[in-house]
Scaffold this motif. Sequence first.
Motif, mmCIF file in Angstrom:
data_model
loop_
_atom_site.group_PDB
_atom_site.id
_atom_site.type_symbol
_atom_site.label_atom_id
_atom_site.label_comp_id
_atom_site.label_asym_id
_atom_site.label_seq_id
_atom_site.Cartn_x
_atom_site.Cartn_y
_atom_site.Cartn_z
ATOM 1 N N MET A 6 0.786 -1.205 0.015
ATOM 2 C CA MET A 6 0.068 -0.103 0.217
ATOM 3 C C MET A 6 0.952 1.237 -0.069
ATOM 4 S SD MET A 6 0.403 0.902 3.363
ATOM 5 C CE MET A 6 -1.266 1.118 4.466
ATOM 6 N N HIS A 7 0.170 2.239 -0.320
ATOM 7 C CA HIS A 7 0.864 3.606 -0.459
ATOM 8 C C HIS A 7 0.361 4.762 0.293
ATOM 9 C CE1 HIS A 7 3.397 2.022 -3.861
ATOM 10 N NE2 HIS A 7 2.517 1.516 -4.379
ATOM 11 N N SER A 166 1.128 -11.268 -6.344
ATOM 12 C CA SER A 166 0.309 -10.691 -5.259
ATOM 13 C C SER A 166 -0.793 -10.342 -5.955
ATOM 14 C CB SER A 166 1.025 -9.588 -4.512
ATOM 15 O OG SER A 166 0.287 -8.961 -3.722
ATOM 16 N N PHE A 167 -2.026 -10.431 -5.278
ATOM 17 C CA PHE A 167 -3.332 -10.261 -5.981
ATOM 18 C C PHE A 167 -3.848 -8.913 -5.562
ATOM 19 C CE2 PHE A 167 -3.058 -14.668 -6.499
ATOM 20 C CZ PHE A 167 -2.999 -14.712 -7.793
ATOM 21 N N TYR A 191 1.431 -17.008 -2.906
ATOM 22 C CA TYR A 191 0.738 -15.779 -3.246
ATOM 23 C C TYR A 191 0.359 -15.014 -2.137
ATOM 24 C CZ TYR A 191 -3.794 -17.693 -1.696
ATOM 25 O OH TYR A 191 -4.679 -18.430 -1.041
ATOM 26 N N LEU A 192 0.167 -13.767 -2.341
ATOM 27 C CA LEU A 192 -0.100 -12.684 -1.455
ATOM 28 C C LEU A 192 -1.201 -11.920 -1.784
ATOM 29 C CD1 LEU A 192 3.609 -11.176 -0.962
ATOM 30 C CD2 LEU A 192 2.662 -13.130 0.197
ATOM 31 N N VAL A 193 -1.732 -11.084 -0.795
ATOM 32 C CA VAL A 193 -2.846 -10.111 -0.965
ATOM 33 C C VAL A 193 -2.391 -8.709 -0.894
ATOM 34 C CG1 VAL A 193 -4.756 -11.734 -1.160
ATOM 35 C CG2 VAL A 193 -3.951 -10.696 1.069
ATOM 36 N N GLU A 194 -2.855 -7.663 -1.619
ATOM 37 C CA GLU A 194 -2.596 -6.320 -1.232
ATOM 38 C C GLU A 194 -3.675 -5.628 -1.759
ATOM 39 O OE1 GLU A 194 -0.533 -4.453 -4.699
ATOM 40 O OE2 GLU A 194 0.410 -6.266 -5.089
ATOM 41 N N SER A 212 -6.851 -0.153 3.097
ATOM 42 C CA SER A 212 -6.453 -1.378 3.502
ATOM 43 C C SER A 212 -7.691 -1.891 4.293
ATOM 44 C CB SER A 212 -5.189 -1.402 4.702
ATOM 45 O OG SER A 212 -4.022 -1.014 4.103
ATOM 46 N N ASN A 213 -8.741 -1.306 4.697
ATOM 47 C CA ASN A 213 -9.972 -2.030 5.045
ATOM 48 C C ASN A 213 -10.656 -2.614 3.795
ATOM 49 O OD1 ASN A 213 -9.184 -1.234 7.494
ATOM 50 N ND2 ASN A 213 -10.241 0.735 7.451
ATOM 51 N N ASN A 214 -10.230 -2.467 2.532
ATOM 52 C CA ASN A 214 -10.880 -2.960 1.482
ATOM 53 C C ASN A 214 -10.374 -4.324 1.072
ATOM 54 O OD1 ASN A 214 -12.777 -1.060 1.145
ATOM 55 N ND2 ASN A 214 -11.758 0.129 -0.309
#
Length: 249
Positions: A6-7, A166-167, A191-194, A212-214
């Motif tokens: 995230m940014h 990452s997805f 695999y990761l999530v972002e 990030s709450n999404n």
Amino acid sequence: MIDSHMHINSKFTRTPYKEICKTTYNIDLTHVINVGLDIETSKEISVYARRNPKMYCSIGIHPLYIDNQDINELYSMVTDKVVAIGEIGLDSNDPNYQIQRRYLIEQIIIANELKLPVIIHSNNSNQEIIKIFETIVKPQYGCVFHCFQPELNILKYLVKNGYYVSFAGKITQPNAKKSLEVIKNVPEDLYLVETDSPYMVPYPLDDEYNHSNNLPYIINRIAEVKKIEPEKVEEQTTKNTLRLFKKMH
């Protein structure tokens, strides 16, 4: 859950620190990784990470922000909260491909020297980056292609080398058929999530900015495709993220 990319302090959307806290105080989010785009933003996120126990960071120079950047500054910015070098890579939207290549190569070398994984940005450049890996320098301490542009032949190469994909919110779009094939074929441990927030708002939300709450929108879509419970995706991606970014705890 861990938001692996995230940014908070994007060059385009400056987020007040109180808003950062709202997101990272979400009880279901155990960690977030705030990712630098250049030297300036990398310095800022290092400060944010020191203030917030859930927040870690990755420092690096994005291929679209290579102007007037001193790569050597990265050495002096490493702290115990810096878990990776990134995001780094290649982007076909910029004609300065040769300069981008130099920055990518030099930052992979730095990551290897510092024993850190790399976070790869690849926009229509998967094959070119793999060529650099094979002919010049390869990440030795792990690698993730963030917001992976879906190519099954590239996925095979990454899996063979123990690298991750990452997805992000793109997989929630109705036309994301290629991404769904990648989800079906990626091994459970790679695999990761972002969120890539504030970008890539998941479908069907129409918010101006992502956050990030999404993350559950991405997790739920993966669970649908894999025909497993969302909790299993949360558990697996948390394990995977901690395995890749070893300095997180």
